[in-house]
Design a protein around this motif. Structure first.
Motif, short mmCIF file in Angstrom:
data_model
loop_
_atom_site.label_atom_id
_atom_site.label_comp_id
_atom_site.label_asym_id
_atom_site.label_seq_id
_atom_site.Cartn_x
_atom_site.Cartn_y
_atom_site.Cartn_z
N ALA A 37 0.87 -1.64 0.14
CA ALA A 37 0.14 -0.03 0.10
C ALA A 37 0.79 1.26 -0.22
N GLY A 38 2.38 1.10 -0.37
CA GLY A 38 3.32 2.13 -0.21
C GLY A 38 3.39 3.40 1.18
N ARG A 39 2.76 2.08 2.63
CA ARG A 39 3.86 3.20 3.80
C ARG A 39 4.96 2.42 4.12
N THR A 40 6.11 3.27 4.84
CA THR A 40 7.27 3.58 4.88
C THR A 40 7.62 2.13 5.77
N THR A 41 8.60 1.22 6.10
CA THR A 41 9.26 0.69 6.98
C THR A 41 9.05 1.64 7.87
N GLU A 42 9.28 2.22 8.27
CA GLU A 42 8.80 3.16 9.46
C GLU A 42 7.68 3.71 10.26
N GLU A 43 7.11 4.21 9.02
CA GLU A 43 5.50 3.98 9.74
C GLU A 43 5.74 3.11 9.86
N VAL A 44 5.22 1.50 8.93
CA VAL A 44 4.92 -0.17 9.93
C VAL A 44 5.18 -0.31 11.29
N LEU A 45 6.95 0.12 10.93
CA LEU A 45 7.35 0.18 12.89
C LEU A 45 6.68 0.92 13.92
N ALA A 46 6.00 1.69 12.97
CA ALA A 46 5.43 2.86 14.18
C ALA A 46 4.52 2.52 14.46
N ALA A 47 4.11 1.61 13.52
CA ALA A 47 2.21 1.02 13.62
C ALA A 47 2.41 -0.07 14.80
N MET A 48 3.40 -0.62 14.46
CA MET A 48 3.63 -2.41 15.16
C MET A 48 4.02 -1.72 16.85
N LEU A 49 4.75 -1.23 16.73
CA LEU A 49 5.52 -0.47 18.25
C LEU A 49 3.84 0.09 19.05
N ALA A 50 3.16 1.10 18.32
CA ALA A 50 1.71 1.39 18.97
C ALA A 50 1.05 0.21 19.22
N SER A 51 0.82 -0.68 18.64
CA SER A 51 0.16 -2.33 18.75
C SER A 51 0.79 -3.08 19.77
N GLY A 52 1.63 -2.71 20.34
CA GLY A 52 1.84 -2.88 21.55
C GLY A 52 3.95 -4.61 21.32
N TRP A 53 4.12 -4.66 20.19
CA TRP A 53 4.69 -5.18 19.79
C TRP A 53 6.32 -4.34 20.24
N THR A 54 7.38 -5.74 20.27
CA THR A 54 8.43 -4.92 21.26
C THR A 54 9.51 -4.93 19.82
N GLU A 55 9.89 -3.88 19.72
CA GLU A 55 10.72 -3.13 18.62
C GLU A 55 11.96 -4.07 17.74
N GLU A 56 12.06 -5.52 19.56
CA GLU A 56 12.56 -6.41 19.18
C GLU A 56 12.21 -7.33 17.70
N VAL A 57 11.10 -7.42 18.52
CA VAL A 57 10.41 -8.53 17.46
C VAL A 57 9.87 -7.51 16.25
N ALA A 58 9.57 -6.46 16.00
CA ALA A 58 9.15 -5.42 14.90
C ALA A 58 10.09 -5.67 14.13
N LEU A 59 11.19 -5.09 14.50
CA LEU A 59 12.59 -4.83 13.84
C LEU A 59 12.32 -6.42 13.25
N ALA A 60 12.82 -7.50 13.72
CA ALA A 60 12.84 -9.30 12.94
C ALA A 60 11.17 -9.06 11.80
N ALA A 61 10.57 -9.19 12.69
CA ALA A 61 9.35 -9.67 11.40
C ALA A 61 9.50 -8.31 10.62
N LEU A 62 9.76 -7.71 10.32
CA LEU A 62 9.66 -6.33 9.00
C LEU A 62 11.01 -7.45 8.30
N GLU A 63 12.43 -7.31 8.95
CA GLU A 63 13.23 -7.73 8.05
C GLU A 63 13.04 -9.29 7.18
#
Ligand code: PD2
Ligand code: ZN
Length: 283
Positions: A20-46
């Motif tokens: 949908a064209g959202r940047t990785t930073e935007e997706v990461l911010a949304a994941m952190l806001a919904s309670g994912w830890t940074e470690e898991v969010a970055l691993a999932a994104l990568e």
């Protein structure tokens, strides 16, 4: 071990956001806001974005590849000539394209740039691609300033050296940006290219086109912390006075794996001068 797991649903959601064209930073911010830890969010994104790249390419969602500066066109060597001096090659990585240089600047040049920049520092701003304006950004807790290109003899000398080192015209470089990080200051992982999906980007690109490479020069050696990090490949580059880290990105997309950040300074301070290289003349 983390209690959170990367589920297939999470992977599917990440792909939907990317297409949908959202940047990785935007997706990461949304994941952190919904309670994912940074470690898991970055691993999932990568994992998700690197494994889905062929599918994204096939669906036509990748921007085109463009030429980028290449400092080692003939492969790895121990040192390269940069117009007025020999520069050490400390590390050479193909993907993402990252090269660490040693002794790009003399100690005196580092000290002079710090002294010239010191009186003009303000809280760092980043270009807001939504509008093209600059704004103070919580992800970047350093102070900074921009020199005009060629503003001082030392800037001019360094710019000519960088142009020779990278085989890229001086005219395609932005003015040097100097950043000072105090204890605790950091620059969260980001991409240096301008997000093609943002409404302000076309206006920014009128002046020189996209950024295609970055060279972060270390002006001092922090007592502790302050590495430049590349989370997609778990690479940390230690800041050492006079050294520099080069990285390029041949399209404005996370597929370049050029995500990078400045880890928090733990003790002392960190000073860098960043040179961004554009596709065309930056006037
Ligand atoms: O200071 C750094 O290590 C750093 C990290 C990420 C600088 C930049 N980005 C930059 O100037 O873009
Ligand atoms: Zn950066």
């Amino acid at each position: 071990m983390s209690l959170q797991e990367v589920t297939p649903e999470l992977r599917g959601w990440i792909i939907e956001q990317a297409t949908a064209g959202r940047t990785t930073e935007e997706v990461l911010a949304a994941m952190l806001a919904s309670g994912w830890t940074e470690e898991v969010a970055l691993a999932a994104l990568e994992h998700t974005l690197t494994s889905q790249v062929p599918a994204l390419a096939a669906s036509g969602n990748l921007p085109p590849v463009v030429p980028v500066p290449e400092p080692l066109p003939h492969g790895t060597r121990a040192s390269v000539w940069a117009g007025d001096r020999q520069v050490d090659v400390i590390m050479n990585l193909a993907d993402p394209r990252v090269v660490v240089f040693g002794k790009l600047l003399s100690d005196d040049e580092c000290d002079e740039i710090i002294a010239l920049a010191g009186t003009r520092l303000a809280r760092s701003e980043t270009v807001q691609t939504a509008t093209g304006a600059t704004e103070v950004n919580e992800a970047r807790t350093s102070q900074g300033m921009f020199f005009d290109r060629g503003e001082h003899a030392v800037c001019q000398r360094l710019e000519a050296r960088i142009a020779a080192l990278l085989n890229w015209p001086v005219e395609n470089g932005e003015g040097l940006q100097v950043l000072r990080y105090g204890p605790g200051a950091e620059y969260k992982p980001h991409y240096d290219y301008f997000d093609p999906g943002q409404p302000g980007t076309p206006a920014i690109l009128k002046r020189g086109g996209q950024r295609v490479a970055s060279l972060v020069c270390y002006l001092n050696t922090p007592a502790l912390g302050g590495a430049t990090v590349f989370p997609d490949v778990k690479l940390d580059v230690a800041p050492l006075k006079g050294n520099a880290v080069f990285f390029s990105y041949d399209r404005a997309h996370p597929v370049t794996r050029s995500l990078h950040g400045g880890a928090p300074v733990v003790e002392g301070e960190k000073w860098v001068a960043t040179k961004w290289l554009r596709q065309g003349r930056f006037e």
